[in-house]
Design an enzyme around this catalytic site. Structure first.
Site, short mmCIF file in Angstrom:
data_model
loop_
_atom_site.label_atom_id
_atom_site.label_comp_id
_atom_site.label_asym_id
_atom_site.label_seq_id
_atom_site.Cartn_x
_atom_site.Cartn_y
_atom_site.Cartn_z
N CYS A 102 42.63 46.84 39.01
CA CYS A 102 43.11 45.98 40.11
C CYS A 102 44.39 46.51 40.77
CB CYS A 102 43.35 44.56 39.60
SG CYS A 102 41.87 43.81 38.93
N HIS A 133 47.66 40.91 44.77
CA HIS A 133 46.27 41.10 44.35
C HIS A 133 45.64 39.72 44.25
CE1 HIS A 133 42.74 42.00 42.20
NE2 HIS A 133 43.18 41.58 41.04
N ASN A 174 37.88 38.00 43.26
CA ASN A 174 38.69 39.14 42.82
C ASN A 174 37.90 40.42 43.08
OD1 ASN A 174 40.01 41.15 41.43
ND2 ASN A 174 40.37 39.93 39.59
#
Ligand code: ACO
Length: 323
Positions: A115, A252, A282
């Protein structure tokens, strides 16, 4: 003193055609729209179908970023692609983008930091620009995480989505002061001891190329909030800024609650925070460039922003830039 700063010339994004709402997931695993929305803020995510790939999404985002930048592929010196879900073991997604754009020069490679991948790639690109190796660098974040999700595990399958984002960075000679536009500084971290909290087993060197995401959600949540707030303060302090100077936080997009808790720790109002997690889920390395592209009309030239992320490894980091 004059220095070379990496400034964002343009952005692009690409999403798979199919958007999957929470209700559809509730028909596959024991969950509900209400649970997912309350715990994560996610309402829908895009999921790649047959014929859609990480490199294909990355190429579409890259093409749009070049167009918005008003430059051709022939002017790009390097392509850096952040991804954890490449379509092939090798060659890299970045070389697929290079070929897709019709580039016959320069160099291209992938960065894998889950990520945080886009922030790692952005920081590497910034180094190439600062030391004069490259004048124009294309950076992408692209994932098809849906292909490494265990679709029977309700604690993870509701979180992830697919997509791609891209930025074009160009070197500008600047004063080297805190009012320069472009990337002002970054901090990257990793701690391999956290492996078991978030990983996808498998790989060509072990069990085979395919594994599925395993996660201890509560622990990841706790670390994410702690480290994100710390790294934002660090990049601000290193640039001679305070929290009050910040125009935008571009986090993020993992979970709305993580983002809200981080903003609260920083004493930052939510209208300074870019949020796309509700309709993207996500998307790992793609989440920050997707958010930048979506929010770009709200940014004014000279706005100060910090991008931040934490992901598997753990890896984490922050990048301070002026739009
Ligand atoms: N639907 C319904 N119930 C569920 C679901 C679901 N999809 N998933 C878990 N549950 C249940 C659990 O079984 C548990 O039941 P029990 O109390 O009977 O045992 C209950 O809900 C609570 O589970 P928790 O895991 O404690 O729930 P929590 O409030 O921590 O929320 C979540 C889980 C959303 C995963 C949260 O921990 C989280 O977001 N963590 C961060 C993880 C993350 O974002 N990772 C992405 C990669 S890292 C990054 O990008 C930062």
């Amino acid at each position: 003193m004059s220095i070379l700063r990496a400034r964002i010339l343009g952005t692009g994004s690409a999403l798979p055609e199919k958007s999957v709402a929470n209700a559809e997931l509730a028909s596959r695993v024991d969950t509900s729209d209400e649970w997912i929305t309350q715990r994560t803020g996610i309402r829908s995510r895009h999921i790649a179908g047959e014929g859609e790939s990480t490199a294909g999404l990355a190429l579409a985002a890259a093409t749009q970023a070049l167009k918005e930048s008003g430059i051709g592929a022939a002017q790009v010196d390097a392509v850096i692609a952040a991804t954890t879900t490449p379509d092939e073991i090798f060659p890299s997604v970045a070389t697929r983008i290079q070929a897709g754009l019709g580039m016959t020069r320069g160099f291209a490679f992938d960065v894998q930091a889950v990520c945080s991948g886009f922030l790692y790639a952005l920081t590497v690109a910034d180094q190439f620009i600062r030391n004069g190796t490259a004048r124009t660098v294309l950076v992408t974040g692209a994932e098809t995480l849906s292909r490494i999700v265990d679709w029977t595990d309700r604690s993870t399958c509701i979180l992830f989505g697919d997509g791609a984002g891209a930025v074009v960075l160009r070197a500008f000679e600047d004063e080297g002061s805190s009012s320069d536009r472009g990337i002002l500084g970054s901090r990257l971290y990793s701690d391999g001891r956290m492996h078991d909290l978030l990983y996808a087993a498998g790989g060509p060197g072990s069990a085979g190329p395919k594994g599925a995401i395993k996660m201890q959600g509560r622990e990841v949540f706790r670390h994410a909030v702690d480290e994100m707030a710390k790294v934002v303060d660090e990049v601000l302090t290193a640039g001679g800024f305070s929290r009050a100077d910040l125009d935008w936080l571009v986090p993020h997009q993992a979970n709305r609650r993580i983002i809200e808790a981080t903003a609260q720790k920083l004493g930052l109002s939510m209208d300074k925070v870019v949020l796309t997690v509700d309709h993207h889920g996500n998307t790992s390395a793609a989440s920050i460039p997707l958010a930048l592209h979506e929010a770009r009309a709200r940014f004014r030239p000279g706005d100060l922003m910090v991008l931040e992320a934490l992901g598997g490894g753990f890896t984490w980091g922050g990048v301070a830039l002026r739009w």
